[in-house]
Design a protein around this motif. Structure first.
Motif, PDB file in Angstrom:
ATOM      1  N   THR A 216     -96.625 -96.438  45.513  1.00  0.00           N
ATOM      2  CA  THR A 216     -96.256 -96.656  44.111  1.00  0.00           C
ATOM      3  C   THR A 216     -97.089 -95.778  43.191  1.00  0.00           C
ATOM      4  O   THR A 216     -96.581 -95.184  42.233  1.00  0.00           O
ATOM      5  N   TYR A 217     -98.372 -95.642  43.491  1.00  0.00           N
ATOM      6  CA  TYR A 217     -99.267 -94.827  42.663  1.00  0.00           C
ATOM      7  C   TYR A 217     -98.873 -93.355  42.740  1.00  0.00           C
ATOM      8  O   TYR A 217     -98.827 -92.657  41.716  1.00  0.00           O
ATOM      9  N   ILE A 218     -98.587 -92.879  43.949  1.00  0.00           N
ATOM     10  CA  ILE A 218     -98.188 -91.484  44.123  1.00  0.00           C
ATOM     11  C   ILE A 218     -96.889 -91.210  43.373  1.00  0.00           C
ATOM     12  O   ILE A 218     -96.745 -90.179  42.700  1.00  0.00           O
ATOM     13  N   GLN A 219     -95.931 -92.137  43.456  1.00  0.00           N
ATOM     14  CA  GLN A 219     -94.676 -91.938  42.730  1.00  0.00           C
ATOM     15  C   GLN A 219     -94.904 -91.943  41.223  1.00  0.00           C
ATOM     16  O   GLN A 219     -94.221 -91.227  40.485  1.00  0.00           O
ATOM     17  N   GLY A 220     -95.900 -92.720  40.780  1.00  0.00           N
ATOM     18  CA  GLY A 220     -96.285 -92.666  39.371  1.00  0.00           C
ATOM     19  C   GLY A 220     -96.856 -91.313  38.994  1.00  0.00           C
ATOM     20  O   GLY A 220     -96.572 -90.779  37.910  1.00  0.00           O
ATOM     21  N   ASN A 221     -97.673 -90.737  39.885  1.00  0.00           N
ATOM     22  CA  ASN A 221     -98.218 -89.396  39.645  1.00  0.00           C
ATOM     23  C   ASN A 221     -97.114 -88.348  39.599  1.00  0.00           C
ATOM     24  O   ASN A 221     -97.147 -87.421  38.784  1.00  0.00           O
ATOM     25  N   ILE A 222     -96.135 -88.497  40.488  1.00  0.00           N
ATOM     26  CA  ILE A 222     -95.011 -87.559  40.490  1.00  0.00           C
ATOM     27  C   ILE A 222     -94.262 -87.638  39.164  1.00  0.00           C
ATOM     28  O   ILE A 222     -93.964 -86.615  38.538  1.00  0.00           O
ATOM     29  N   ALA A 223     -93.953 -88.861  38.721  1.00  0.00           N
ATOM     30  CA  ALA A 223     -93.235 -89.043  37.460  1.00  0.00           C
ATOM     31  C   ALA A 223     -94.031 -88.472  36.289  1.00  0.00           C
ATOM     32  O   ALA A 223     -93.475 -87.817  35.395  1.00  0.00           O
ATOM     33  N   PHE A 224     -95.361 -88.714  36.311  1.00  0.00           N
ATOM     34  CA  PHE A 224     -96.209 -88.199  35.229  1.00  0.00           C
ATOM     35  C   PHE A 224     -96.184 -86.678  35.201  1.00  0.00           C
ATOM     36  O   PHE A 224     -96.020 -86.063  34.132  1.00  0.00           O
ATOM     37  N   ALA A 225     -96.361 -86.059  36.375  1.00  0.00           N
ATOM     38  CA  ALA A 225     -96.410 -84.598  36.443  1.00  0.00           C
ATOM     39  C   ALA A 225     -95.083 -83.981  36.020  1.00  0.00           C
ATOM     40  O   ALA A 225     -95.043 -82.995  35.273  1.00  0.00           O
TER      41      ALA A 225
ATOM     42  N   GLY B  76    -102.177 -86.258  45.239  1.00  0.00           N
ATOM     43  CA  GLY B  76    -102.957 -87.352  45.806  1.00  0.00           C
ATOM     44  C   GLY B  76    -104.323 -87.411  45.160  1.00  0.00           C
ATOM     45  O   GLY B  76    -105.353 -87.200  45.819  1.00  0.00           O
ATOM     46  N   THR B  77    -104.327 -87.723  43.875  1.00  0.00           N
ATOM     47  CA  THR B  77    -105.557 -87.644  43.094  1.00  0.00           C
ATOM     48  C   THR B  77    -105.497 -88.669  41.970  1.00  0.00           C
ATOM     49  O   THR B  77    -104.402 -89.103  41.581  1.00  0.00           O
ATOM     50  N   PRO B  78    -106.637 -89.116  41.437  1.00  0.00           N
ATOM     51  CA  PRO B  78    -106.598 -90.066  40.318  1.00  0.00           C
ATOM     52  C   PRO B  78    -105.810 -89.519  39.129  1.00  0.00           C
ATOM     53  O   PRO B  78    -105.866 -88.319  38.834  1.00  0.00           O
ATOM     54  N   ARG B  79    -105.078 -90.389  38.458  1.00  0.00           N
ATOM     55  CA  ARG B  79    -104.195 -89.975  37.369  1.00  0.00           C
ATOM     56  C   ARG B  79    -104.943 -89.203  36.290  1.00  0.00           C
ATOM     57  O   ARG B  79    -104.431 -88.201  35.770  1.00  0.00           O
ATOM     58  N   ALA B  80    -106.125 -89.653  35.952  1.00  0.00           N
ATOM     59  CA  ALA B  80    -106.883 -88.989  34.880  1.00  0.00           C
ATOM     60  C   ALA B  80    -107.246 -87.561  35.263  1.00  0.00           C
ATOM     61  O   ALA B  80    -107.216 -86.648  34.420  1.00  0.00           O
ATOM     62  N   LEU B  81    -107.590 -87.351  36.526  1.00  0.00           N
ATOM     63  CA  LEU B  81    -107.931 -86.004  36.981  1.00  0.00           C
ATOM     64  C   LEU B  81    -106.691 -85.117  36.985  1.00  0.00           C
ATOM     65  O   LEU B  81    -106.748 -83.941  36.596  1.00  0.00           O
ATOM     66  N   LEU B  82    -105.562 -85.681  37.419  1.00  0.00           N
ATOM     67  CA  LEU B  82    -104.302 -84.944  37.382  1.00  0.00           C
ATOM     68  C   LEU B  82    -103.951 -84.562  35.948  1.00  0.00           C
ATOM     69  O   LEU B  82    -103.554 -83.423  35.672  1.00  0.00           O
ATOM     70  N   GLN B  83    -104.103 -85.508  35.024  1.00  0.00           N
ATOM     71  CA  GLN B  83    -103.788 -85.227  33.624  1.00  0.00           C
ATOM     72  C   GLN B  83    -104.664 -84.109  33.072  1.00  0.00           C
ATOM     73  O   GLN B  83    -104.174 -83.196  32.405  1.00  0.00           O
ATOM     74  N   GLU B  84    -105.971 -84.176  33.363  1.00  0.00           N
ATOM     75  CA  GLU B  84    -106.864 -83.136  32.859  1.00  0.00           C
ATOM     76  C   GLU B  84    -106.471 -81.768  33.416  1.00  0.00           C
ATOM     77  O   GLU B  84    -106.463 -80.765  32.691  1.00  0.00           O
ATOM     78  N   ALA B  85    -106.139 -81.713  34.703  1.00  0.00           N
ATOM     79  CA  ALA B  85    -105.756 -80.446  35.312  1.00  0.00           C
ATOM     80  C   ALA B  85    -104.490 -79.887  34.679  1.00  0.00           C
ATOM     81  O   ALA B  85    -104.412 -78.689  34.350  1.00  0.00           O
ATOM     82  N   LEU B  86    -103.486 -80.742  34.493  1.00  0.00           N
ATOM     83  CA  LEU B  86    -102.241 -80.268  33.892  1.00  0.00           C
ATOM     84  C   LEU B  86    -102.449 -79.836  32.443  1.00  0.00           C
ATOM     85  O   LEU B  86    -101.845 -78.857  31.979  1.00  0.00           O
ATOM     86  N   GLU B  87    -103.298 -80.538  31.724  1.00  0.00           N
ATOM     87  CA  GLU B  87    -103.585 -80.139  30.342  1.00  0.00           C
ATOM     88  C   GLU B  87    -104.284 -78.788  30.302  1.00  0.00           C
ATOM     89  O   GLU B  87    -104.006 -77.956  29.421  1.00  0.00           O
ATOM     90  N   ARG B  88    -105.180 -78.543  31.252  1.00  0.00           N
ATOM     91  CA  ARG B  88    -105.829 -77.227  31.320  1.00  0.00           C
ATOM     92  C   ARG B  88    -104.793 -76.128  31.581  1.00  0.00           C
ATOM     93  O   ARG B  88    -104.818 -75.061  30.962  1.00  0.00           O
ATOM     94  N   ILE B  89    -103.896 -76.391  32.518  1.00  0.00           N
ATOM     95  CA  ILE B  89    -102.865 -75.404  32.848  1.00  0.00           C
ATOM     96  C   ILE B  89    -101.975 -75.150  31.631  1.00  0.00           C
ATOM     97  O   ILE B  89    -101.613 -74.013  31.328  1.00  0.00           O
ATOM     98  N   GLN B  90    -101.647 -76.218  30.895  1.00  0.00           N
ATOM     99  CA  GLN B  90    -100.797 -76.077  29.707  1.00  0.00           C
ATOM    100  C   GLN B  90    -101.487 -75.288  28.598  1.00  0.00           C
ATOM    101  O   GLN B  90    -100.869 -74.455  27.936  1.00  0.00           O
ATOM    102  N   ARG B  91    -102.772 -75.538  28.415  1.00  0.00           N
ATOM    103  CA  ARG B  91    -103.496 -74.831  27.352  1.00  0.00           C
ATOM    104  C   ARG B  91    -103.539 -73.328  27.607  1.00  0.00           C
ATOM    105  O   ARG B  91    -103.576 -72.528  26.666  1.00  0.00           O
ATOM    106  N   ALA B  92    -103.556 -72.961  28.883  1.00  0.00           N
ATOM    107  CA  ALA B  92    -103.601 -71.532  29.227  1.00  0.00           C
ATOM    108  C   ALA B  92    -102.202 -70.966  29.518  1.00  0.00           C
ATOM    109  O   ALA B  92    -102.072 -69.814  29.935  1.00  0.00           O
TER     110      ALA B  92
END
Length: 394
Positions: free
Chosen positions: A296-305, A372-388
């Motif tokens: 369930t958590y992984i599917q939440g990460n997929i939906a978030f990403a 397969g990573t905590p949501r907050a870490l995934l969010q930070e990574a995606l935000e970094r990618i978006q900023r650049a």
């Protein structure tokens, strides 16, 4: 929020643990970089497994180990419960790693220059084992049709008509995230039966089939197919145990099984490490509820990403994952040049992902993101990618 979700949200510092994912990255980029690359998870292993390992560690003597009934019972229970596959104890052969098993299978069941078929793009240690053993690698490209990868059965048959000894099959597929349907598997099996091809199926991601999709072990199609199948399984991805090195190679055919066992002994491969079997037994008997929550958590990460990319980087195309905790993303709208993608993501954004050419033909312009990573870490990574994001600057 339940305790398991709380543990999934916990960010754990993996630097200084000899991590292939984090410490290798830190040597090149420093510790401010975020790793969404190597396919192990940054989520804590279930407490039941941790307790089992701590109990063994507290014993204080770490001698040679062997395999006993509880190990076999645990594997049999898992295959029966998860995949409705009734297997016999003697079918199960321990091997430390699936890639190791694949290489030993190639060595024993083929001769130099024999032809071995894989689907591309794919997890490269599998085709690399073909090349390193001086066999002929035959690549059948997957076809991206309406946003979904499909096998080209006509292409497969043409290759098999010219002679193929082994099909190295990845199910579910890495990196595309496909969970092959039963009709697809039946067509694969029919070709292998018609042209006398040995099926070696890497099913390490089998426990991650998402809602609406169901993993089928190809050997369960029929007794005839089971007799020409070697099924490679492991708790390594599911329970984040890759560093403990344990896989279960399931071989219903007695002759094939004897040959594989012989090759293992010839190569000096036997007996598991001290912590591997207790971890597997705990995983396969005491962690069902944890795994349900993880899915369930992984599917939440997929939906978030997916939502984040759609809102902030809409030119990127996410290939809908049917399984695995990996996301295959088409970045060709930014660039087909991998060096440009690396400049954007690694150098400017400070995030490490797996780049497409690492998966062979068909990977140019794509990236694979490990979710397969905590949501907050995934969010930070995606935000970094978006900023650049290069297209945001135009």
């Amino acid at each position: 929020m339940n305790s398991s979700y709380s543990s999934f949200d916990q960010i754990t510092n993996r630097f200084g643990t000899n991590s292939d994912k984090w410490d290798i990255m830190a040597q090149q980029f420093g510790q401010n970089q975020i790793a969404l690359s190597v396919a192990d998870m940054d989520l804590l292993t279930p407490e039941a497994i941790q307790k089992s390992i701590r109990r063994m560690a507290d014993h204080g003597i770490y001698g040679y180990t062997n395999l006993f009934a509880p190990y076999y019972d645990a594997v049999k229970r898992w295959m029966r419960s998860a995949y409705s596959w009734q297997i016999e104890q003697e079918w199960i052969v321990f091997c430390p790693r699936i890639v190791q098993a694949v290489s030993l299978i190639i060595q024993h069941f083929t001769e130099e220059t024999d032809r071995v078929l894989v689907h591309t793009p794919c997890y490269q240690p599998i085709p690399r084992s073909v090349r390193l053993n001086h066999r002929t690698l035959v690549e059948s490209p997957l076809q991206l049709i309406n946003g979904r990868y499909e096998m080209d059965f006509d292409d497969m048959e043409r290759h098999m008509q010219e002679g193929i000894k082994i099909l190295l099959f990845i199910s579910p597929h890495n990196p595309t995230g496909r969970v092959w349907t039963r009709p697809e598997l039946e067509r694969v099996a029919a070709l292998c039966e018609k042209y006398d091809v040995l099926i070696v199926s890497d099913e390490i991601h089998a426990d991650f089939a998402h809602v609406g999709h169901e993993h089928t072990v190809i050997a369960t199609l029929s007794d005839v197919i089971a007799q020409r199948s070697i099924i490679c399984t492991s708790p390594a991805k599911t329970f984040n145990l890759a560093g403990l090195e344990i896989s279960n190679i399931i071989i219903p055919n007695a002759e094939l099984r004897a040959g594989f066992r012989t090759r293992m002994l010839q190569s000096g491969v036997f007996d598991p490490t001290f912590f591997a079997v207790p971890a597997l037994e705990a995983a396969y008997t005491a962690c069902d509820e944890w795994l349900g929550e993880l899915r369930t958590y992984i599917q939440g990460n997929i939906a978030f990403a997916k939502q984040f990319i759609m809102e902030h980087m809409p030119e990127l195309v996410v290939i809908e994952p049917e399984g695995t905790y990996l996301l295959w993303v088409d970045c060709r709208a930014v660039s087909r040049d991998e060096q440009a993608l690396k400049q954007w993501i690694e150098q400017e954004a400070g995030v490490t992902v797996s780049f497409g050419t690492a998966f062979g033909p068909g990977g140019d312009g794509y990236i694979r993101i490990n979710l397969g990573t905590p949501r907050a870490l995934l969010q930070e990574a995606l935000e970094r990618i978006q900023r650049a994001y290069p297209l945001a600057k135009r």
